[in-house]
Structure formats: structure tokens, C-alpha cells
Motif scaffolding. Structure first.
Motif, mmCIF file in Angstrom:
data_model
loop_
_atom_site.group_PDB
_atom_site.id
_atom_site.type_symbol
_atom_site.label_atom_id
_atom_site.label_comp_id
_atom_site.label_asym_id
_atom_site.label_seq_id
_atom_site.Cartn_x
_atom_site.Cartn_y
_atom_site.Cartn_z
ATOM 1 N N LYS A 95 2.425 77.051 20.596
ATOM 2 C CA LYS A 95 3.542 76.260 20.265
ATOM 3 C C LYS A 95 3.516 76.983 19.205
ATOM 4 C CE LYS A 95 3.882 72.123 23.254
ATOM 5 N NZ LYS A 95 3.241 70.858 23.416
ATOM 6 N N PHE A 96 2.242 76.869 18.466
ATOM 7 C CA PHE A 96 2.544 77.300 17.128
ATOM 8 C C PHE A 96 2.636 78.929 16.669
ATOM 9 C CE2 PHE A 96 -2.216 77.359 18.219
ATOM 10 C CZ PHE A 96 -2.087 77.888 17.015
ATOM 11 N N GLY A 97 2.804 79.322 17.420
ATOM 12 C CA GLY A 97 2.335 81.144 17.493
ATOM 13 C C GLY A 97 2.177 82.052 18.284
ATOM 14 N N SER A 98 1.838 83.016 18.971
ATOM 15 C CA SER A 98 1.064 84.158 19.081
ATOM 16 C C SER A 98 0.495 85.171 18.157
ATOM 17 C CB SER A 98 2.590 84.649 20.042
ATOM 18 O OG SER A 98 3.663 85.692 19.177
ATOM 19 N N ALA A 99 -0.204 85.924 19.573
ATOM 20 C CA ALA A 99 -0.740 87.058 19.360
ATOM 21 C C ALA A 99 -0.235 88.708 19.858
ATOM 22 C CB ALA A 99 -2.334 86.856 19.019
ATOM 23 N N SER A 111 -4.855 105.119 22.429
ATOM 24 C CA SER A 111 -4.798 104.751 20.835
ATOM 25 C C SER A 111 -4.246 103.167 21.009
ATOM 26 C CB SER A 111 -4.155 105.371 20.382
ATOM 27 O OG SER A 111 -2.659 105.482 20.258
ATOM 28 N N PHE A 112 -4.006 102.029 20.039
ATOM 29 C CA PHE A 112 -3.098 101.413 19.732
ATOM 30 C C PHE A 112 -1.998 101.090 19.278
ATOM 31 C CE2 PHE A 112 -6.373 101.144 16.321
ATOM 32 C CZ PHE A 112 -5.499 100.847 15.002
ATOM 33 N N THR A 113 -0.942 100.162 19.128
ATOM 34 C CA THR A 113 -0.110 100.127 18.535
ATOM 35 C C THR A 113 0.300 98.825 17.578
ATOM 36 O OG1 THR A 113 1.382 99.993 20.006
ATOM 37 C CG2 THR A 113 0.751 102.483 19.403
ATOM 38 N N ASP A 114 0.571 98.549 18.050
ATOM 39 C CA ASP A 114 0.063 96.675 17.574
ATOM 40 C C ASP A 114 -0.694 95.728 17.639
ATOM 41 O OD1 ASP A 114 3.553 96.704 16.673
ATOM 42 O OD2 ASP A 114 3.678 96.885 18.847
ATOM 43 N N VAL A 115 -1.298 95.083 16.522
ATOM 44 C CA VAL A 115 -2.453 94.127 16.903
ATOM 45 C C VAL A 115 -2.387 93.440 15.292
ATOM 46 C CG1 VAL A 115 -5.111 93.734 16.471
ATOM 47 C CG2 VAL A 115 -4.018 96.006 17.367
ATOM 48 N N PHE A 116 -1.603 91.985 15.959
ATOM 49 C CA PHE A 116 -0.716 91.566 15.200
ATOM 50 C C PHE A 116 -0.996 89.814 15.507
ATOM 51 C CE2 PHE A 116 2.890 92.445 16.857
ATOM 52 C CZ PHE A 116 4.040 91.241 16.871
ATOM 53 N N PHE A 117 -0.749 89.008 14.875
ATOM 54 C CA PHE A 117 -0.641 87.488 14.589
ATOM 55 C C PHE A 117 0.218 86.804 13.876
ATOM 56 C CE2 PHE A 117 -3.755 86.575 11.999
ATOM 57 C CZ PHE A 117 -3.001 85.677 10.976
ATOM 58 N N GLN A 118 1.254 86.217 14.923
ATOM 59 C CA GLN A 118 2.898 85.415 13.790
ATOM 60 C C GLN A 118 1.876 83.501 14.551
ATOM 61 O OE1 GLN A 118 6.480 85.491 15.778
ATOM 62 N NE2 GLN A 118 6.663 86.729 13.920
#
Length: 424
Positions: A95-99, A111-118
Motif C-alpha cells: 500500500k505504501f510503495g513497491s520494489a 545483466s540487470f537494468t532496474d533495482v529500486f524501491f519507491q
């Protein structure tokens, strides 16, 4: 007999009650697990493509092509085949965000392209914080996903200024509340390392910001935006090269100084739905100052940071691009026209150019999209670059000596791409 029958009835009633409780408990546990699974979303796409390049073209799959015909005996058109992108994206939403974790899998490796949390504030729902490796908030072209893009690649200028498209950093987003007079207004701003997907190499951070506004009705949408990039790049050695009076000028400086990296961008988008289908028009203008290498205009990225490169050539640049995308009536076909211009060194005079890095280019592309199914799409696209006609001989630009190219005429570097994309 009556007593025994009553006891049996009690036992049976108790057993049924126990079984119902166990079923209820099992259902509740399964419901909890299902709710957890709903938080995890998996998506992705695969792009397999076949390319035909002219003699001096640069393709995006397969091995690089050298220009030395005496070495390999090749001349004329050549062919390449490969997986351009194989993306799989994992997103966990609360509810408060995502990863988000996104991988790229091709014949070249993983390889990786995105690694983040919001994370988002739950009260007014107007602010969020994004941390990790994600798309830089500059312009419209970067955030326009490659699975939706109507041409095979982003424009060359964007590819040079923002290689890898992503960067390591933190960003704050402010958006106008829904139903308010400022709904559709959005401000993104953050601090980034400036090296693409690579480890930080100094104590400086770059600032990237974008202010945008968008609005939509039933059949018409539009959007505008203004972006800014302010940062720095290493000048390892003791020489700095700038353009004065239309030619390169050298001066001695302190080693490891920071050269200013500054970009500005304006972008606009418009789409309308008519009886002919959806018409989409997008365009951007970019200009600024780029610290670069002698024979390479590109910004630092993961590959470049492996070497002690000195970004000591200061170039003022400007460029623009525009897309015209038209669905063809009620058919599954879409017509695409694309134009781009890039001048990596606006201050230098043509008679003083000694490297192809300083040449300006016009790019014209056209193609056709076929929506085979909701998940399968075919793209046929032809890119034609036209270099400015300056009679120059470039310096050697690879480990293998290259036959000199005469830029008094347009160099044959067109590429035809046939791509089949499946998304899930």
C-alpha cells in the motif's frame, strides 16, 4: 442400543464440526497466501531481430563491424541476428510503495537494468521517494519503454548523453492532487552518481530534474515538459581542450579537476483518436555542454568506467527529434516516421574538423508496425543517417587500424531492422 446410537451421533457431529473448522482454516490460510502472491507481479518481453547494415553501419546485435576491408575481405551490405532485449521484471507492491528488479537476458549474458524501491506518503498521495538504479528523470524519450517504442532504438543523441538510460541515485516526485486545479502537474528531482549503471567514482553527485504537465480527455491527450541536468565529469590529465574562434584550443590545468556537464531539454507530446485511428506526435529539443573524450562524444557508463578515461574535450551541442505515429484505420498496422538532428560541437568550424566525433548528422527513419496479437508485434524499420559533408580524415578509433573514410560524401551507414517482440 439407544445409548450407543446417541454416542455415535455425538461423535459424528463432533467430527463434522472439526472437519469444517479445518476446511475453514485451510481456506483462510490459502486466502492469505493468495493475497501475498497478488503483491508479486511478473512481466517481461523478448525482442529477437534481424538486421541488414550498409557497409559502414553499426548494428545493435551480433559482432561489431570493422571498416578495414583489406583485413577481412568484406565489403557492401552485411547481416546480423540476435536477441536485442530479453527483459523479465519482478515487482512487489504494498500500500505504501513497491520494489522492482528487472533483468536483461540475451546471448551476451545476464545483466540487470532496474533495482529500486519507491515509497509514497499515504495522506495527500502527492509525494514519493525512489531510491536505487532506475531511469533518469530527463525528457520523454528515456522513460518511454522500449517495449512500446515505435522505432528500434532511442535517438543517437539520447544514447550518447544517457548511455544505459539508468543511473544510481535517489529522486523525489511531487504530483498535483487528483481533482485539484494542478492535477497533471509533476515535478521530479534527484541526485545521481552520473556514471550509468556503475559504482560511484568520486564524491560528487549530479542533479537531474524535470517539470511536466499532462492532460487528457476522451480522445485527445497532450503533455509538455522541461528538463535540466547539472553535474561534472573527471578531467584526469593536465590538459583541457575547448573550442575558441572555431577551432580546438589547449590549455594546462590541474589534474583531476571536474568539468561541468550541463544539459537542458524541452519536450511535447500530442495524440488524437479519429476515424483513421490514433495519431501520435512527439518531439524534443536538447542543448548544453558535454565534457567528452577526444574521439568519443558519449557520457561515462559502466563500460567506460573500467578505463581511466579523461573527459577533457568540452563540446557545446544541440539536437532535436520528432515522431509521427499513425494507426491505419481499423487494421493492425501502424505507420511510423522519425526525424532527428544532432550537432555535437556547435562552435567548431567545418574546415577545422579533424574527427568524425565533431560531425553533425541528420537521421531519417520510417517503418511499419504489425500488431499480430495482443502480445505479439512485428516491426520493420529503416534508419538512414546523413553526415554533414566535411572533407575530413578521422583518427584511428579502434584497436584495429581502419581505412580512412572520406566524409565529403554521405557515408553508407543505413540499417534495416526486422524485429519480432513477444511480451507477457
Amino acid at each position: 442400543m439407544g445409548v450407543v446410537q446417541a454416542q455415535n451421533e455425538q461423535v459424528t457431529e463432533k467430527s463434522v464440526k472439526t472437519e469444517l473448522e479445518e476446511i475453514k482454516e485451510s481456506v483462510e490460510n490459502n486466502t492469505i497466501e493468495i493475497k501475498k502472491l497478488k503483491k508479486l507481479k511478473v512481466s517481461g518481453y523478448v525482442q529477437a531481430q534481424f538486421e541488414v547494415g550498409q557497409e559502414f553501419a553499426s548494428t545493435r546485435v551480433g559482432a561489431l563491424r570493422e571498416y578495414d576491408k583489406d583485413r577481412d575481405g568484406e565489403s557492401g551490405n552485411f547481416f546480423r541476428f540476435g536477441v536485442r532485449r530479453g527483459r523479465i521484471r519482478f515487482a512487489w507492491e504494498e500500500k505504501f510503495g513497491s520494489a522492482v528488479f528487472q533483468l536483461n537476458i540475451t546471448e551476451r549474458g545476464v545483466s540487470f537494468t532496474d533495482v529500486f524501491f519507491q515509497v509514497s506518503e499515504p495522506w495527500l498521495k502527492v509525494a514519493s521517494l525512489t531510491v536505487g538504479i532506475f531511469n533518469r528523470p530527463f525528457g520523454d524519450e528515456i522513460t518511454y519503454s522500449s517495449r512500446r517504442r515505435e522505432s528500434p532504438e532511442r535517438t543517437v543523441l539520447y544514447g550518447d548523453l544517457f548511455p544505459d538510460e539508468r543511473d544510481l541515485g535517489a529522486m523525489v516526485t511531487l504530483a498535483g492532487p487528483k481533482g485539484s486545479p494542478v492535477e497533471g502537474l509533476k515535478l521530479d528531482g534527484g541526485a545521481f552518481c552520473g556514471n550509468g549503471i556503475a559504482v560511484p567514482d568520486n564524491g560528487k553527485m549530479d542533479f537531474i530534474g524535470r517539470l511536466s504537465y499532462g492532460k487528457g480527455w476522451s480522445k485527445v491527450t497532450f503533455g509538455v515538459g522541461a528538463s535540466m541536468y547539472y553535474g561534472s565529469v573527471r578531467n584526469i590529465d593536465t590538459m583541457l581542450y575547448t573550442v575558441k574562434d572555431g577551432k580546438w584550443d589547449a590549455e594546462k590545468v590541474d589534474p583531476f579537476r571536474k568539468n561541468i556537464r550541463q544539459y537542458y531539454g524541452l519536450d511535447a507530446q500530442f495524440s488524437i483518436q479519429t476515424s483513421w485511428g490514433i495519431t501520435n506526435i512527439r518531439g524534443e529539443v536538447l542543448f548544453g555542454q558535454q565534457p567528452s573524450q577526444a574521439g568519443n562524444f558519449r557520457s561515462p557508463n559502466a563500460a567506460a568506467m573500467q578505463f581511466a578515461a579523461s573527459y577533457n574535450h568540452i563540446r557545446n551541442f544541440w539536437g532535436a527529434h520528432a515522431y509521427f505515429v499513425q494507426d491505419i484505420y481499423k487494421t493492425p498496422l501502424t505507420l511510423v516516421l522519425k526525424y532527428a538532428y544532432m550537432d555535437p560541437n556547435t562552435k567548431i568550424k567545418s574546415e577545422n574538423i579533424t574527427r568524425k566525433t565533431d560531425l553533425s548528422y541528420n537521421y531519417l527513419g520510417f517503418g511499419l508496425l504489425v500488431r499480430c496479437t495482443s502480445n505479439l508485434r512485428l516491426m520493420c524499420f529503416y534508419d538512414m543517417p546523413f553526415n554533414s559533408k566535411d572533407n575530413v580524415i578521422p583518427v584511428t578509433e579502434s584497436a584495429t587500424k581502419i581505412n580512412p573514410l572520406d566524409f565529403s560524401e554521405h557515408v553508407k551507414a543505413g540499417v534495416f531492422t526486422c524485429r519480432l517482440q513477444f511480451r507477457f
